[in-house]
Design an enzyme around this catalytic site. Structure first.
Site: not given
Ligand code: BGC
Length: 367
Positions: A123, A197, A332
């Protein structure tokens, strides 16, 4: 004159019905203010977004009887985002999901990233875009007011090449959609992959395993123990990954399938059918009891379904109450994990001067 007055009146009325309000949310240690924006549409849907991480903190939608609840996990206090948040509602970048061992080669050069999800990069790293305070601007679009958030990430940040400027735009339309658009430019060849997210829970209960899910996909990218794609695709037929028709998230999640064991549930990338860079509908999440439904559309080729397998123990703002595993699910939209190391996956390379654009729409209905 009459026409002008009428036009002014409609404009004012529209402003009252669809609005974005700005207020202070908190302050970072470096003195920067974190702002909160309250977005409302004419049907009374409400979303809250903060400048820190370009994060959606609340999203209120009605059930069949019109009762509204907040359907995303989040916090009211900035300090909790700084201390505890597992990317709740965040805008994730420069690279959403994992890059194997935090390493990739681009134009003959090897780049090394933080390995914040040992042994991999996750991420965008410990100081990725989800942990930055973004610049904000309220803008007008053809669908009404929108919130644009911009983040500059300098060359070398978290190990990525190129000065990258990313803008994410949130619009809560009068058709009850949360439209999220991404735009990015770089001055050097780099890789990018953005996602949203939010952890969704359509019932307000402690588990989402009774939520129904359908995905337009017949393959996942299978992963190793560290959730890095092996490079192979797994056909969903006769596996717990078959969501081609609406099926409860929990129906097969505890089956002894190696892919589920690796992840403790669903934490996989579905290869979306019919990818052509255009916006198309790809998935539905539905809670039959409340009637709340989310329809997902995207320009992206992949969808990571993460059932909150690692949520247990995450603090809430209720004293002594911690989250449980499977209490929410992330939808996502993305390019595939580890694409910089897998040349047969859709490319995540962004060249200098090129414009990256993508769009994801979460549509809210009752059914
Ligand atoms: C990942 C999970 C991770 C979660 C929180 C998801 O996108 O797929 O493996 O635990 O984010 O970081």
């Amino acid at each position: 004159m009459l026409f002008i007055l009428q036009a002014d009146y409609i404009f004012l009325l529209n402003d009252l019905l669809m609005s974005i309000r700005k207020e202070k949310f908190g302050q970072l240690k470096n003195g920067e203010t974190v702002y909160q924006f309250i977005l409302k549409n004419k049907n009374g849907l409400m979303a809250k977004v903060i400048s820190y991480g370009g994060t959606l903190t609340e999203l209120w939608t009605p059930d069949r009887k019109g009762k509204r609840i907040n359907i995303v996990l989040g916090y009211q206090k900035l300090e909790n985002y700084l201390k505890h948040s597992p990317y709740f509602g965040a805008t994730v970048g420069r690279y959403a999901n994992r890059i194997a061992k935090g390493r990739f080669k681009l134009s003959g050069k090897t780049y090394r990233l933080a390995t914040n999800n040992s042994p991999n990069h996750l991420h965008g790293g410990p100081r990725g875009l989800a942990l930055q305070n973004w610049q904000t601007e309220i803008i007008k679009t053809s669908e009404g007011a929108a919130l644009a958030l911009t983040c500059f990430s300098p060359d070398g940040a978290e190990g990525f090449p190129g000065n990258l400027t990313t803008t994410v735009t949130y619009c809560l339309t009068d058709k009850n959609e949360l439209k999220i658009k991404y735009h990015a430019v770089t001055d050097q060849t780099t890789v990018v992959n953005f996602t949203h997210h939010s952890y969704f829970n359509l019932s307000g209960k402690e588990s989402v395993l009774d939520h129904l899910l359908a995905i337009k996909s017949d393959r996942i990218t299978s992963t190793d123990k560290t959730l890095i794609p092996t490079g192979n695709y797994l056909h969903v037929h006769n596996t717990p990954f078959d969501f081609r028709k609406l099926a409860p998230l929990g129906a097969r999640i505890f089956e002894p399938h190696l892919q589920l064991k690796n992840a403790g549930g669903y934490d996989h990338n579905w290869v979306l059918s019919g990818w052509n860079n255009r916006l198309r509908s790809v998935a539905v999440l539905y809670d039959s009891e409340s009637g709340r439904k989310i329809k997902v559309a995207t320009t992206e080729p992949g969808l990571q379904i993460y059932t909150g397998n690692f949520l247990a123990g995450t603090p809430t703002e209720k004293k002594g109450v911690k989250l449980k595993n499977y209490q929410a699910v992330c939808l996502e939209t993305q390019h595939f994990p580890d694409s910089p190391n897998q040349s047969h996956f859709p490319s995540t390379v962004l060249e200098a001067g090129e414009e990256f654009r993508s769009e994801t729409v979460y549509g809210f209905e009752v059914g």
